[in-house]
Design a protein around this motif. Structure first.
Motif, PDB file in Angstrom:
ATOM      1  N   THR A 104     -72.496 -42.924  -9.069  1.00 23.02           N
ATOM      2  CA  THR A 104     -72.565 -41.548  -8.595  1.00 23.02           C
ATOM      3  C   THR A 104     -74.036 -41.166  -8.571  1.00 23.02           C
ATOM      4  O   THR A 104     -74.770 -41.446  -9.527  1.00 23.02           O
ATOM      5  CB  THR A 104     -71.800 -40.597  -9.538  1.00 23.02           C
ATOM      6  OG1 THR A 104     -70.413 -40.896  -9.456  1.00 23.02           O
ATOM      7  CG2 THR A 104     -72.024 -39.136  -9.162  1.00 23.02           C
ATOM      8  N   PHE A 134     -66.530 -37.887 -11.591  1.00 18.46           N
ATOM      9  CA  PHE A 134     -66.505 -38.999 -10.656  1.00 18.46           C
ATOM     10  C   PHE A 134     -66.117 -40.313 -11.338  1.00 18.46           C
ATOM     11  O   PHE A 134     -65.860 -41.302 -10.663  1.00 18.46           O
ATOM     12  CB  PHE A 134     -67.847 -39.141  -9.947  1.00 18.46           C
ATOM     13  CG  PHE A 134     -68.058 -38.119  -8.856  1.00 18.46           C
ATOM     14  CD1 PHE A 134     -67.518 -38.314  -7.597  1.00 18.46           C
ATOM     15  CD2 PHE A 134     -68.788 -36.974  -9.089  1.00 18.46           C
ATOM     16  CE1 PHE A 134     -67.708 -37.372  -6.581  1.00 18.46           C
ATOM     17  CE2 PHE A 134     -68.975 -36.032  -8.083  1.00 18.46           C
ATOM     18  CZ  PHE A 134     -68.436 -36.231  -6.835  1.00 18.46           C
ATOM     19  N   HIS A 186     -70.805 -41.795  -3.684  1.00 16.96           N
ATOM     20  CA  HIS A 186     -70.347 -40.676  -4.508  1.00 16.96           C
ATOM     21  C   HIS A 186     -71.594 -39.862  -4.809  1.00 16.96           C
ATOM     22  O   HIS A 186     -72.516 -40.360  -5.468  1.00 16.96           O
ATOM     23  CB  HIS A 186     -69.710 -41.171  -5.798  1.00 16.96           C
ATOM     24  CG  HIS A 186     -68.363 -41.776  -5.588  1.00 16.96           C
ATOM     25  ND1 HIS A 186     -68.188 -43.013  -5.031  1.00 16.96           N
ATOM     26  CD2 HIS A 186     -67.136 -41.289  -5.850  1.00 16.96           C
ATOM     27  CE1 HIS A 186     -66.897 -43.274  -4.964  1.00 16.96           C
ATOM     28  NE2 HIS A 186     -66.233 -42.249  -5.455  1.00 16.96           N
ATOM     29  N   THR A 206     -73.772 -42.851 -13.472  1.00 19.96           N
ATOM     30  CA  THR A 206     -74.472 -41.836 -12.679  1.00 19.96           C
ATOM     31  C   THR A 206     -75.975 -42.073 -12.722  1.00 19.96           C
ATOM     32  O   THR A 206     -76.548 -42.279 -13.789  1.00 19.96           O
ATOM     33  CB  THR A 206     -74.146 -40.421 -13.206  1.00 19.96           C
ATOM     34  OG1 THR A 206     -72.741 -40.222 -13.127  1.00 19.96           O
ATOM     35  CG2 THR A 206     -74.864 -39.353 -12.407  1.00 19.96           C
ATOM     36  N   ALA A 259     -70.926 -34.834 -14.186  1.00 24.81           N
ATOM     37  CA  ALA A 259     -70.930 -35.759 -13.042  1.00 24.81           C
ATOM     38  C   ALA A 259     -70.249 -37.065 -13.421  1.00 24.81           C
ATOM     39  O   ALA A 259     -69.431 -37.595 -12.656  1.00 24.81           O
ATOM     40  CB  ALA A 259     -72.357 -36.012 -12.565  1.00 24.81           C
ATOM     41  N   GLU A 260     -70.565 -37.588 -14.581  1.00 27.30           N
ATOM     42  CA  GLU A 260     -69.946 -38.837 -15.035  1.00 27.30           C
ATOM     43  C   GLU A 260     -68.448 -38.656 -15.235  1.00 27.30           C
ATOM     44  O   GLU A 260     -67.657 -39.524 -14.868  1.00 27.30           O
ATOM     45  CB  GLU A 260     -70.613 -39.311 -16.323  1.00 27.30           C
ATOM     46  CG  GLU A 260     -72.041 -39.766 -16.106  1.00 27.30           C
ATOM     47  CD  GLU A 260     -72.829 -39.970 -17.385  1.00 27.30           C
ATOM     48  OE1 GLU A 260     -72.405 -39.504 -18.462  1.00 27.30           O
ATOM     49  OE2 GLU A 260     -73.901 -40.595 -17.303  1.00 27.30           O
TER      50      GLU A 260
END
Length: 188
Positions: free
Chosen positions: A7, A48, A110, A52, A44-45
């Motif tokens: 990501t 998704f 992503h 990241t 974010a981790e």
């Protein structure tokens, strides 16, 4: 790592800070009112579900870097991207646009973008058409209307405060609350 395994979190720090100060607080934010960048990276981790790569874009046109801030970013696993330009060139926006374009060229990706800015509409639209999963982290009520409209094409929108939990303090926001999320105890 390929696009499919990573990501990419792209932070438009100038935009987030300016929106927080001018539109939410109507003044310069105090340190405890600023976003916790580590929380955004963790979100974010989590959202998704993959490794990241966090890039924090900085305007370094003045020739100076906020060293303590850069060191803090590095300690949180962000990679600072200090860009310099000429005059009033929007170096941060241009750098993010170029990064989004490069990601698109590599195939589906992503991507989570922290910004309210409409300058990224063409690149975000191209990523969505390419089969990428793209999200925007922002204060929903200040997100560019045309960028928000890309939600019809699959753009995911995540609120910095209520979903990402990026702040240590409650912000004085007036925002539209979906009835399903309404908690009257917050108002009484």
């Amino acid at each position: 790592m390929s696009n499919s395994e990573t990501t990419y979190l792209l932070i438009d720090g100038e935009n987030i800070d300016a929106t927080l100060g001018m539109s939410v607080l109507n003044r310069r934010p105090h340190p405890e009112e600023r976003p916790r960048w580590d929380r955004i990276l963790t979100y974010a981790e989590d959202i998704f579900g993959r490794d990241t790569r966090a890039l924090f874009f900085l305007n370094a046109t003045s020739g100076q870097l906020p060293i303590s801030f850069v060191q803090a970013l590095i300690a949180m696993d962000y990679r600072p991207v200090p860009l310099a330009g000429v005059g009033s060139e929007k170096v941060v926006d241009i750098g993010i646009q170029q990064t989004l374009e490069a990601l698109n060229e590599r195939g589906p990706a992503h991507v989570l973008l922290a910004s309210h800015d409409g300058d990224f509409i063409p690149q975000v639209a191209d990523l969505l058409r390419n089969g990428s999963r793209v999200g925007v982290v922002c204060f929903r009520e200040f997100l560019n209307v045309e960028l928000a409209a890309l939600s019809e094409e699959g753009l995911e929108i995540f609120d910095l405060e209520s979903q990402v939990n990026a702040f240590q303090v409650a912000l004085p926001r007036v925002r539209i609350i979906p009835l399903a999320d309404f908690d009257p105890t917050e108002f009484i």
